[in-house]
Write a protein that holds these residues in place. Structure first.
Motif, PDB file in Angstrom:
ATOM      1  N   ALA A 128       2.043 -32.877  23.858  1.00 35.40           N
ATOM      2  CA  ALA A 128       2.191 -32.998  24.643  1.00 35.40           C
ATOM      3  C   ALA A 128       4.200 -32.806  24.312  1.00 35.40           C
ATOM      4  O   ALA A 128       4.443 -32.189  25.461  1.00 35.40           O
ATOM      5  CB  ALA A 128       2.151 -35.117  25.058  1.00 35.40           C
ATOM      6  N   VAL A 129       4.442 -32.968  23.968  1.00 33.16           N
ATOM      7  CA  VAL A 129       6.051 -32.973  22.963  1.00 33.16           C
ATOM      8  C   VAL A 129       5.898 -31.193  22.990  1.00 33.16           C
ATOM      9  O   VAL A 129       6.454 -30.868  23.403  1.00 33.16           O
ATOM     10  CB  VAL A 129       6.583 -33.731  22.257  1.00 33.16           C
ATOM     11  CG1 VAL A 129       7.586 -33.343  22.570  1.00 33.16           C
ATOM     12  CG2 VAL A 129       6.460 -34.877  22.375  1.00 33.16           C
ATOM     13  N   GLU A 130       5.434 -30.323  22.317  1.00 33.01           N
ATOM     14  CA  GLU A 130       5.045 -29.459  21.866  1.00 33.01           C
ATOM     15  C   GLU A 130       5.194 -28.789  23.437  1.00 33.01           C
ATOM     16  O   GLU A 130       5.592 -27.060  23.333  1.00 33.01           O
ATOM     17  CB  GLU A 130       3.742 -28.872  21.282  1.00 33.01           C
ATOM     18  CG  GLU A 130       4.001 -27.355  20.187  1.00 33.01           C
ATOM     19  CD  GLU A 130       2.715 -26.747  19.792  1.00 33.01           C
ATOM     20  OE1 GLU A 130       2.767 -25.400  19.764  1.00 33.01           O
ATOM     21  OE2 GLU A 130       2.946 -27.330  18.487  1.00 33.01           O
ATOM     22  N   ILE A 131       3.833 -28.381  24.289  1.00 33.60           N
ATOM     23  CA  ILE A 131       3.908 -28.279  25.169  1.00 33.60           C
ATOM     24  C   ILE A 131       4.981 -27.937  26.054  1.00 33.60           C
ATOM     25  O   ILE A 131       4.925 -27.246  27.165  1.00 33.60           O
ATOM     26  CB  ILE A 131       3.233 -28.764  26.551  1.00 33.60           C
ATOM     27  CG1 ILE A 131       1.135 -28.348  25.095  1.00 33.60           C
ATOM     28  CG2 ILE A 131       2.499 -28.699  27.760  1.00 33.60           C
ATOM     29  CD1 ILE A 131      -0.207 -29.411  26.132  1.00 33.60           C
ATOM     30  N   LEU A 132       5.848 -29.184  26.207  1.00 33.82           N
ATOM     31  CA  LEU A 132       6.772 -29.287  27.108  1.00 33.82           C
ATOM     32  C   LEU A 132       7.819 -28.912  25.970  1.00 33.82           C
ATOM     33  O   LEU A 132       8.624 -27.615  27.309  1.00 33.82           O
ATOM     34  CB  LEU A 132       7.265 -30.952  26.533  1.00 33.82           C
ATOM     35  CG  LEU A 132       9.115 -30.556  27.677  1.00 33.82           C
ATOM     36  CD1 LEU A 132       8.732 -30.698  28.831  1.00 33.82           C
ATOM     37  CD2 LEU A 132       9.292 -32.623  27.243  1.00 33.82           C
TER      38      LEU A 132
END
Length: 301
Positions: free
Chosen positions: A17-21
């Motif tokens: 999720a953090v990389e996608i963000l």
């Protein structure tokens, strides 16, 4: 588009999720930058740079929307689509509450009733689940604060998104570079299609916002408000029908109360809009009557 976004985020796995963000922040700035270059809309930048207050507000907006975006992506990819949709159903009620608390606005009785029913819904959901609906509340409050800050900044939608993603860009890029040095970066590691999807996060973010900004100046506000319920409705239906998330009785009860609150809110908004239009028409008719030339008097023969 916003309503169908829950179908997009799972396609980006195994990226976290953090990389996608982070990709969403980086590629949004790229997309918006190209759009501004094509439209030659740069005149707002010097004015913004000369206003420390506006820069501070833009930074706050960027921080708040970062929380909102990140939590939403995580919610969808971990099976909390229904709870995320609830956040956007609650959002209009939170926005009204912030208007009272921060802007000292006065509510009409129907608005007070809607807020009260909304609070009851949160209590029902909290008791039923054994915990407050933190995902829903965080999404609702973060987006409401974001809207409040953008109201204070008062610059165009495309320009505002460009400024916010410019604030996000360097931290996001630094995080992606760090992931690359750790050998855990998903970008470029799972084929060209997956890489293209990660780059498309900029389009997925910016296009609905641009459409919304274009609609805001063409569509009556009451209609625009009603249309905004479509996104969480689609998200809710996807959560129940497509992702097969559980809907126990207490969750149905909580959602029903939220929908009742939104019905009250919508009815009040439409009634107020009709009343305002009628008053404007009466005032215009009175003004025309006052400025109309008097009929010439006829002399008796």
């Amino acid at each position: 588009m916003w309503g169908l976004v829950p179908l997009f985020w799972p396609l980006l796995k195994p990226a976290g999720a953090v990389e996608i963000l982070a990709h969403r922040m980086v590629w949004s700035l790229v997309f918006v930058g190209v759009a501004l270059l094509a439209l030659r809309r740069w005149s707002w930048i010097p004015e913004l740079m000369r206003s420390p207050r506006k820069l501070g507000m833009i930074t706050l907006a960027a921080a708040v929307i970062t929380v909102n975006w990140g939590l939403y992506i995580w919610s969808v990819n971990t099976g909390h689509v229904v709870e995320a949709s609830l956040g956007y159903f609650i959002n209009p009620l939170v926005t009204i509450a912030l208007g009272v608390l921060v802007l000292k606005e006065r509510l009409r009785p129907a608005q007070w009733a809607a807020v009260g029913v909304g609070l009851s819904a949160v209590l029902v959901l909290a008791v039923g689940a054994g915990r407050p609906p933190w995902i829903s509340l965080t999404l609702a409050f973060s987006f409401a604060v974001y809207g409040l800050v953008k109201k204070k900044v008062n610059i165009g939608g495309l320009e505002s998104l460009a400024a916010e993603t410019a604030v996000q860009f360097l931290p996001a890029l630094a995080y992606l570079v760090w992931l690359g040095t750790q050998g855990t970066l998903a970008f470029g590691s799972h084929g060209a299609g997956h890489t293209a999807l990660l780059a498309a996060t900029g389009i997925v973010t910016a296009v609905p916002l641009v459409c919304f900004g274009a609609a805001a100046i063409r569509v009556p506000l009451s209609t625009l408000g009603l249309l905004q319920y479509l996104a969480p409705t689609f998200q809710f239906l996807l959560g129940v029908v497509y992702f097969h998330e559980a809907m126990p009785a207490e969750r149905w009860a909580g959602f029903s109360l939220v929908w009742l609150a939104l019905t009250i809110l919508t009815w009040d908004a439409l009634r107020t809009a009709r009343k305002s239009r009628a008053e404007v028409e009466r005032a215009a008719a009175a003004a025309r009557a006052e400025t109309a030339p008097a009929a010439p008097a006829t002399s008796a023969s």
